[in-house]
Write an enzyme that holds these catalytic residues in place. Structure first.
Site, PDB file in Angstrom:
ATOM      1  N   LYS A  55     -21.899  24.673  11.672  1.00 11.19           N
ATOM      2  CA  LYS A  55     -21.158  25.899  11.990  1.00 11.19           C
ATOM      3  C   LYS A  55     -21.531  27.019  11.002  1.00 11.19           C
ATOM      4  CE  LYS A  55     -16.923  27.248  10.979  1.00 11.19           C
ATOM      5  NZ  LYS A  55     -15.505  27.194  10.723  1.00 11.19           N
ATOM      6  N   ASP A  81     -15.703  27.559  16.161  1.00  9.16           N
ATOM      7  CA  ASP A  81     -14.580  27.418  15.240  1.00  9.16           C
ATOM      8  C   ASP A  81     -13.341  27.081  16.071  1.00  9.16           C
ATOM      9  OD1 ASP A  81     -13.766  29.733  16.471  1.00  9.16           O
ATOM     10  OD2 ASP A  81     -13.369  30.834  14.618  1.00  9.16           O
TER      11      ASP A  81
END
Ligand code: SF4
Length: 234
Positions: A145, A164
């Site tokens: 991420k 997220d």
């Protein structure tokens, strides 16, 4: 009576979600419609972490775990002034660094990540943040991420899609996937969204998730996606 009161206490029960699973081309069309509407709704969607260099974005993204971008942006100006490059950050006094980032939460782990990451950048990459997924995820404290955030926003490389909490929640609510594992959500979105929009789609979903499709009480009545959203409560 009791039964009725219990039933009415659950807003979802009052507005049951009717999900008809979309497949193939229909699902892709659905995703493109969502993308187009969100682009129109949030023409200035962007990364809300303040940064000027790839290293600053990498630091800010590490600090943003379990913390708001607003809070991170309050901490980073001082941090960037005190440690202007990877070498100075790698040599930071642990207690001093912990103190500077304390308010972002999980400050001990984040300090370890910042020290490990900056030492690796200084020693293995001559002080420059690398611009490939493989090299980024090999840095201490950097996962897929974080690497996607840096690649997309600091280098302009659409290598993947940042997933997220907002992106994951909205992807399910909007019927784009029924997966909850971030890696699987990312793969599902990659198959639906044109590559040139991979960085942007995350910003759009995050903007929408922060302003309208809130975690606890989505504002479906003022949502531009209500008529195409399988979870709409209107
Ligand atoms: S209609 Fe409601 S659940 Fe669907 S995206 Fe909009 S706010 Fe979220």
């Amino acid at each position: 009576m009791k039964k009725a009161a219990r039933k009415n206490a659950n807003p979802a029960a009052r507005h049951p979600v009717k999900r008809k699973k979309k497949r193939g081309a229909e699902l892709k069309q659905h995703a493109l419609e969502i993308l187009a509407r969100l682009k129109k709704e949030y023409p200035d969607a962007h990364c809300e972490l303040d940064f000027e260099t790839p290293l600053q974005l990498l630091i800010a993204t590490i600090l943003s775990a379990q913390c708001t971008d607003k809070r991170v942006n309050m901490v980073t100006p001082d941090l960037f002034r005190t440690y202007p490059d990877a070498r100075t950050l790698a040599q930071a006094d642990v207690a001093e660094l912990e103190n500077m980032i304390r308010s972002t939460g999980f400050f001990r782990n984040k300090t370890k990540s910042l020290l490990g990451m900056s030492a690796a950048v200084a020693e293995k990459h001559n002080g420059q943040v690398p611009s490939s997924m493989d090299e980024l995820v090999n840095l201490p404290g950097v996962g897929r991420k974080t690497a996607n955030v840096v690649l997309g926003n600091a280098f302009g490389i659409n290598e993947g899609i940042v997933v997220d909490t907002h992106v994951g929640r909205l992807a399910v609510r909007l019927g784009l996937t029924n997966q909850t594992d971030p890696v699987k959500v990312e793969q599902a979105l990659i198959a639906l969204i044109p590559r040139e929009d991979w960085t942007l789609i995350a910003h759009l979903l995050i903007f929408h998730g922060r302003r309208v499709c809130l975690a606890r009480t989505p504002r479906c009545e003022s949502c531009v996606l209500a008529d195409v959203c399988p979870s709409a409560r209107v």
